[in-house]
Scaffold this active site. Structure first.
Site, PDB file in Angstrom:
ATOM      1  CG  HIS A  69      -1.857  -0.986   1.146  1.00  0.00           C
ATOM      2  ND1 HIS A  69      -2.639  -0.849   0.288  1.00  0.00           N
ATOM      3  CD2 HIS A  69      -2.153  -2.520   1.959  1.00  0.00           C
ATOM      4  CE1 HIS A  69      -3.741  -2.277   0.394  1.00  0.00           C
ATOM      5  NE2 HIS A  69      -3.192  -2.959   1.462  1.00  0.00           N
ATOM      6  CB  CYS A 109      -1.833   3.829  -5.009  1.00  0.00           C
ATOM      7  SG  CYS A 109      -3.429   2.211  -4.977  1.00  0.00           S
TER       8      CYS A 109
END
Length: 295
Positions: free
Chosen positions: A107, A149
């Site tokens: 993440h 991301c």
């Protein structure tokens, strides 16, 4: 997250299949999914819905697992600042002639990547670590690959030479998952790594494919996010760089049955072995020649 473990094991499987031994791979994963109580198939990690490819396998060598996977250990690994008692298997034993593949997944956001959801490394910290590697002559070239991301934000701060970088998404974009395992109700693998693995599965050790073809591995219609590439720090044209320069290991060997004469002196750093007859036994002296010229 399960898919992040599958991501990194997919790349690990690919480089091993193309000839890089475990002695030259440092694998850092949480390593808690294969035996997790929610996993109905213990000791397995699949990266596809039909469960045709178990990337955990029976020969995975994890070097840093669980609580060892920290930002501090990662930076110390890159910069060779590990405690002196650290086993060789947990050290990055590279030099100025080494090509290095760095793959990160997890993440992240604009300018950071999380480690186990408890801490994060920033893009500036990573850039400074790579610069220390360059100053210490720990690499010749680096291929940096990240699936998270806003992944491109992690290479924006790089300033060291000979680094080719690729990211699964641009700043402001999310990297998306590929498909769900209905048995455990979670996503299996991320889209970018899924298509990268599908490409690498077709590569053979003697492949003529180049890095330019790999940089186009996941167009936007497949990844949904926009894959980012940075080439300005890299000295070579990716179209002329064999993909095996980073993902494989080929050592040409020439076999000969013709006796060769070895000179018994060291000249111009070219002679590597000297043999002398001492007390009816051969005593060998070895001279080490630098792998790459120092500049």
């Amino acid at each position: 997250m399960r898919r992040h473990v599958a991501n990194v094991l997919s790349i690990y499987r690919s480089v091993k299949r193309l000839g890089i031994p475990d002695s030259q791979i440092i694998l850092m994963i949480a390593d808690d999914m294969a035996c997790n109580s929610r996993n109905p198939r213990p000791a397995t990690v699949f990266n596809n819905a039909d469960q045709q490819l178990n990337v955990y396998g029976d020969d995975v060598e994890v070097d840093y697992r669980g609580y060892e996977v920290t930002v501090e250990n990662f930076v110390r690994l890159l910069t060779s600042r590990l405690p002196p008692e650290t086993p060789r298997s947990k050290q990055l034993l590279t030099d100025e002639g080494s090509n290095i593949l760095i793959y990160l997944t997890g993440h992240g956001g604009d300018g950071f990547l999380k480690f186990q959801d408890s801490e994060e490394i920033t893009s500036q910290e990573l850039a400074d670590a790579l610069e220390q590697m360059w100053q210490k002559r720990k690499y010749h070239e680096i291929f940096f690959m990240i699936d998270t991301c806003q992944a491109a934000s992690m290479y924006e701060k790089f300033y060291s030479p000979n680094i080719l970088a690729m990211a699964s998404s641009l700043v402001g974009e999310d990297s998306l998952s590929h498909h769900v395992d209905p048995a455990i109700g979670v996503y299996i693998i991320d889209r970018y790594t899924f298509f990268a693995l599908r490409f690498l599965e077709k590569v053979q050790p003697d492949s003529s494919l180049n890095m330019s073809s790999f940089l186009a591995v996941c167009p936007k219609q497949d990844c949904i996010s926009t894959v980012g590439v940075r080439t300005d720090l890299f000295s070579r044209d990716p179209a002329k760089v064999p993909i095996t320069d980073f993902f494989g290991s080929i050592r040409p060997i020439e076999l000969t049955f013709i006796p060769d004469n070895i000179l018994n002196k060291l000249e111009n750093n070219e002679i590597v072995v000297e043999e002398k007859l001492t007390n009816n036994k051969h005593a060998k002296r070895y001279y080490y020649v630098p792998l790459m010229p120092k500049w």
